[in-house]
Structures are given as C-alpha cells and as structure tokens.
Design a protein around this motif. Structure first.
Motif, PDB file in Angstrom:
ATOM      1  N   THR A  36     -13.033   9.890  -0.886  1.00  0.00           N
ATOM      2  CA  THR A  36     -14.387   9.366  -1.039  1.00  0.00           C
ATOM      3  C   THR A  36     -15.252  10.292  -1.880  1.00  0.00           C
ATOM      4  O   THR A  36     -16.000   9.848  -2.759  1.00  0.00           O
ATOM      5  CB  THR A  36     -15.028   9.151   0.343  1.00  0.00           C
ATOM      6  OG1 THR A  36     -14.180   8.307   1.130  1.00  0.00           O
ATOM      7  CG2 THR A  36     -16.400   8.520   0.224  1.00  0.00           C
ATOM      8  N   LEU A  37     -15.153  11.588  -1.622  1.00  0.00           N
ATOM      9  CA  LEU A  37     -15.912  12.566  -2.411  1.00  0.00           C
ATOM     10  C   LEU A  37     -15.506  12.537  -3.871  1.00  0.00           C
ATOM     11  O   LEU A  37     -16.360  12.561  -4.773  1.00  0.00           O
ATOM     12  CB  LEU A  37     -15.709  13.970  -1.846  1.00  0.00           C
ATOM     13  CG  LEU A  37     -16.566  14.381  -0.660  1.00  0.00           C
ATOM     14  CD1 LEU A  37     -16.114  15.744  -0.140  1.00  0.00           C
ATOM     15  CD2 LEU A  37     -18.042  14.435  -1.047  1.00  0.00           C
ATOM     16  N   VAL A  38     -14.214  12.478  -4.136  1.00  0.00           N
ATOM     17  CA  VAL A  38     -13.721  12.496  -5.518  1.00  0.00           C
ATOM     18  C   VAL A  38     -14.162  11.250  -6.273  1.00  0.00           C
ATOM     19  O   VAL A  38     -14.690  11.335  -7.391  1.00  0.00           O
ATOM     20  CB  VAL A  38     -12.177  12.621  -5.527  1.00  0.00           C
ATOM     21  CG1 VAL A  38     -11.628  12.398  -6.935  1.00  0.00           C
ATOM     22  CG2 VAL A  38     -11.756  13.987  -5.010  1.00  0.00           C
ATOM     23  N   VAL A  39     -13.969  10.081  -5.665  1.00  0.00           N
ATOM     24  CA  VAL A  39     -14.340   8.831  -6.329  1.00  0.00           C
ATOM     25  C   VAL A  39     -15.858   8.761  -6.533  1.00  0.00           C
ATOM     26  O   VAL A  39     -16.334   8.395  -7.614  1.00  0.00           O
ATOM     27  CB  VAL A  39     -13.858   7.624  -5.503  1.00  0.00           C
ATOM     28  CG1 VAL A  39     -14.401   6.320  -6.087  1.00  0.00           C
ATOM     29  CG2 VAL A  39     -12.339   7.579  -5.468  1.00  0.00           C
ATOM     30  N   GLY A  40     -16.622   9.117  -5.483  1.00  0.00           N
ATOM     31  CA  GLY A  40     -18.080   9.072  -5.597  1.00  0.00           C
ATOM     32  C   GLY A  40     -18.604  10.011  -6.661  1.00  0.00           C
ATOM     33  O   GLY A  40     -19.466   9.641  -7.473  1.00  0.00           O
ATOM     34  N   THR A  41     -18.099  11.242  -6.691  1.00  0.00           N
ATOM     35  CA  THR A  41     -18.555  12.218  -7.685  1.00  0.00           C
ATOM     36  C   THR A  41     -18.194  11.769  -9.101  1.00  0.00           C
ATOM     37  O   THR A  41     -18.996  11.907 -10.036  1.00  0.00           O
ATOM     38  CB  THR A  41     -17.935  13.593  -7.401  1.00  0.00           C
ATOM     39  OG1 THR A  41     -18.290  13.996  -6.072  1.00  0.00           O
ATOM     40  CG2 THR A  41     -18.442  14.625  -8.397  1.00  0.00           C
TER      41      THR A  41
END
Length: 508
Positions: A36-41
């Motif tokens: 989630t962090l990777v995709v969101g960033t």
C-alpha cells in the motif's frame, strides 16, 4: 489517489497488532502495508501538486473507493492462499481464495454494505486478524462517506446532495482553511466518540454478566461496524448471538449512525434546537416509529415462527416482539444490516415491509445508504406542490426545508437520482434473475429483488438464502461482479460513477 492509498497503510497496523496478540496472519498485513505504501507513494509522485476541479473530483471520488476496495482485498487473498512465513494461520480452503469473492467482501466492507460470502464455517476458518480487518474496512468507509456526503458531493452538486446545510462543510476540494479543518475534527471526534462509547457499553455488559459472550474482541468488532452502518459481525448469527441487553444497547447507536452528522456539528456549536427542529430528522424518527409499530403488530399476531425455529421471535411476548421489531426496522432503514432473528423466515407481510424499508435509507450526511430521508422529504413536498398547482396553475409555491427555499436545480437533482436508482434496481433485478437461471441457481423474484435492493442500497442481507444468517456465496461470479458494481455505485450516490461513463466527461 496516491495520498488516499498511502494513508491506508496506517489502519493496517491494527490487524497486524491483533495478529501478534491472537496469533495468525502477521506477515499478511505486513506485506499488504508495504504494498500500500509503495503503490500510494508511486501514484502521489506522478503529480506532487494536483489541481483538483469538479471533473477531477468525480474521478477521485469514484477511483478512491474502487482503489481502497482492491487494496483491502489483498489480505484476504494472501491469507486464503496460505502465505508462507511468520504466523500464517488462515486456511487455504477459505471462501475468499477466489479473487472475485475477495473483491466482493472487500467492496462490501468499504461501502459499508455488509453483504457477505462468509457463513458459519467460513468465519471459523479465518484468524482474528483477518476478521478485525473485515470490521475495520467498514469503520473507515463509514467516516469516508460522511466526508463525501457533507463536503465533496455538495461541491460537485451531485444528486441533490447540495441540500446539506451550508453552515456545516467538511473537507472540500479546496485547500483546507481553519474553519473546515475544525469541522473535520468535530466530525472525527463525534464518530470516534460514539464508537468508543458503544464499545465501552458492550464490554461493560460483559463485565457485569449481562452478555457472557461479548468479550473485548466482540465489543470492538461490533463497535467498528455499528457507526458506519456496516453490519459485518464475526458471529454467524449476527446480534442474535448475544443477549437482549446487547440488542437494546445497539439500537440507539444505529439511530445515531443514520442521523446527519452535520447536526452533531451544529450541536457542538451550541445550536441544540437544530436537532429537534430539523425536518429530515423528524421524518427519520417518525418513519422508523411507524414501521416499528406496524411490524410489532405483524409479529405479535403470528408473523414469524415461534422461539426455537429462529432463536429470537416469541409470538405474544410484548417485550420480545417490540425489541425484534424496533431492532430490525432501525437496522434496515439505517442500512446497518444487523439481525436478531432470521427475518427471511417471517410472513410475507413482514418481509415486504422490510423490503420497503430497504429503499428509505438514513439521513443525508450520515453513514446510511439507499435513497435517504432528505430526498424522500423533497419528493413528498414536490408531489404536494404538483397537486396544489394542478388546481391553482397561477400559484408560485417553492419547496422549503428548514424555512429555506430549495433551489429548483437541487429538486431536479433529487428526482433524477431517484429515477436512476429505481431504474438500476429494475435492470439489476432482471439481470440477476437471468444470470442465476443460466447456472441453475434457484431463487424467486422476491429474493432477486432483495439482492439488488440490499447491494445497491448498501443494506446487506436479503431474503431466502441471502438472509441475515445466509450468504451470497452461491451466486455465479458474473452476478457477484454485478453486485460489486452496484455496491460501488450505490455508495457514491450513482452520478459520480455514471458521469465517468459518458463521452462528454472525457472531452475538454
């Protein structure tokens, strides 16, 4: 979209902690949080300073709910397929191993619908961490829809949502100002405060011996799904699994959840009389009172099988009949979807009354779904005006709410929304009926209607095998995907999604 997804990693910490406490699926939520962090960033860096106008707002509203539903399905899939590693506890035989099933359960959570594919056996196969994530998705979706209804949709003038009180804005598309930031804080405090109060009361009943099976885990799980009018429960028998005291405690919190949260903001500013003087709130309370009284009469004289068949309804018992009636009417009108007995086995009169209640909905600016009270108030006033002007063609009679004239564009928006709503309901019922007959799944017309009403209106349970103690598991994947679409479009007031399907939206 990137910002929304990036911050979704924060609530993923709760099921991770639960996994550490109870054992199970820790690695599942650790991997999902990182994803989630990777995709969101990555999405956020595509445009670090976006300029959001009305057209972008439609895409953000529709895309955000679809994006979070897709991401929240990942833990179900990872756990169901037996992710190797630290404390992977869920069974590979899980119902949610099918990607369509995982998306259905996830969309049902974030849209606070409460329609489920998990029966008693399926629930037992999942860890505490997976089940608390299932509950948490509804709590997050509930607060999200309040912000959407009070702030974003009025900015876009969608479906009559501009009827919201202009004195109580939420987080709009423009940059935050101190006043808007304060409003958002009050809304969060109210939402969190009511949730915490319900959890405390439910666990308090357990401590004093009035709810033996309402331990800390169940108290938190049900607190997280009452305020968002979600209805998910880790218990296969929903609220029927608990004592009468628990059922009475849950009722007022469902009423609160179906109330316009802008009224709580007004009350926090000292405008206490606004709650009692609000036309929508009076209609909301009155409708539930009348329906509960009628249903009480139906059940009292024999509208349901006796105690033992359903584990709840007792013919001729005034307290039991009143509790069952009030609870079920409030649950369906607010689109919470909890149940204290299997109303799918009630008389035809009782079932048709609940089917009617599925179209009412909570107040505008609440976590409830369906058409919503404020629109019905406007529709009734519009009908009365039409009847009056038929005999007095020269009269000018504006529609008023709380003493203020309702703009005619808003009236047309309400009528347009309601027309779209019932058109989707009719078309959806036909498509579901054709699809299930194609695969030989036997449901009658009332059950098909209830499936569409329950998913489009974000109610949750229907009738027959879709009842509160049943599930949607036996539907073919094509029907499940249709209902995923209906949950998505129904939660977002229909037009923000439909407008994306027009060619004019994509032309400059």
């Amino acid at each position: 979209m990137g910002t929304v997804l990036k911050y979704l990693a924060v609530p993923l910490l709760l099921p991770l902690i639960v996994g550490l406490i109870y054992g199970g699926d820790v690695l599942v939520f650790l991997c999902t949080g990182i994803l989630t962090l990777v995709v969101g960033t990555a999405l956020e860096r595509l445009d670090p300073d976006p300029d959001l106008g009305a057209r972008e707002g439609f895409l953000l509203v529709a895309g955000a709910w679809l994006g979070v539903a897709l991401i929240s399905a990942v833990p179900y899939l990872l756990a169901a397929h037996g992710l190797p590693g630290l404390l992977a506890a869920s069974s590979p035989a899980s119902t949610l191993a099918n990607p369509v099933n995982a998306l259905f359960e996830s969309m049902s959570g974030f849209t606070t619908t409460g329609a489920t594919l998990l029966g008693e056996i399926s629930l037992d196969r999942h860890s505490h961490a997976i089940l608390i994530w299932r509950q948490l998705t509804q709590w997050l979706g509930g607060m999200g829809i309040i912000v959407l209804a009070i702030a974003i949709l009025p900015e876009l003038s969608v479906g009559g949502a501009q009827l919201m009180d202009a004195e109580a804005p939420g987080v709009g598309l423009e940059k935050l100002t101190p006043r808007i930031a304060e409003t958002a804080r009050v809304l969060w405090i109210a939402y969190f405060g009511f949730t915490a109060l319900e959890i405390a009361l439910l666990y308090g009943l357990h401590l004093v011996g009035m709810a033996p099976n309402m331990g800390a885990y169940n108290a938190v799980a049900h607190g997280l799904t009452t305020l968002p009018t979600g209805g998910f429960s880790p218990e296969a028998d929903s609220i029927a699994a608990f004592s009468a005291a628990v059922q009475w405690v849950v009722i007022p919190f469902m009423v609160v959840a179906g109330t316009n949260f802008a009224l709580f903001y007004a009350v926090s500013r000292g405008k206490v009389r606004k709650l009692a003087g609000d036309a929508e709130f009076r209609a909301y309370a009155g409708i539930m009172g009348v329906l509960a009284a009628v249903l009480s009469g139906v059940l009292f004289v024999g509208g349901a099988p006796p105690l033992g068949d359903l584990g709840g309804v007792v013919q001729g018992d005034i307290e039991n009949t009143l509790r069952q009636s009030v609870f079920q009417v409030v649950s369906i009108v607010t689109t919470t979807g909890y149940a204290t007995s299997d109303f799918a086995e009630w008389s035809e009169a009782g079932k048709f009354l609940l089917l009617f209640a599925m179209f009412i909905g909570g107040s505008g600016g609440s976590t409830g779904g369906a058409v919503k009270i404020v629109r019905w108030v406007v529709i009734v006033k519009a009908i009365r005006r039409e009847l009056f002007t038929t005999t007095h063609p020269e009269a000018v009679r504006p529609i008023r709410l709380a003493g203020e004239v309702v703009d005619e564009d808003a009236v047309r928006g309400v009528l347009g929304f309601t027309l779209f709503y019932f058109l989707l309901f009719g078309v959806g019922t036909v498509l579901i009926s054709l699809d299930v007959s194609r695969v030989g799944y036997d449901i009658n017309t009332l059950e098909a209607m209830s499936a569409i009403a329950a998913t489009l209106g974000n109610v949750g349970p229907g009738f027959g095998s879709l009842g509160p103690f049943g599930s949607y598991l036996d539907f073919p994947n094509s029907s499940k995907l249709l209902m995923v679409f209906l949950m998505w479009i129904g939660r977002l007031e229909i037009l923000p999604v439909l407008v994306l399907l027009t060619s004019g939206y994509w032309r400059s």
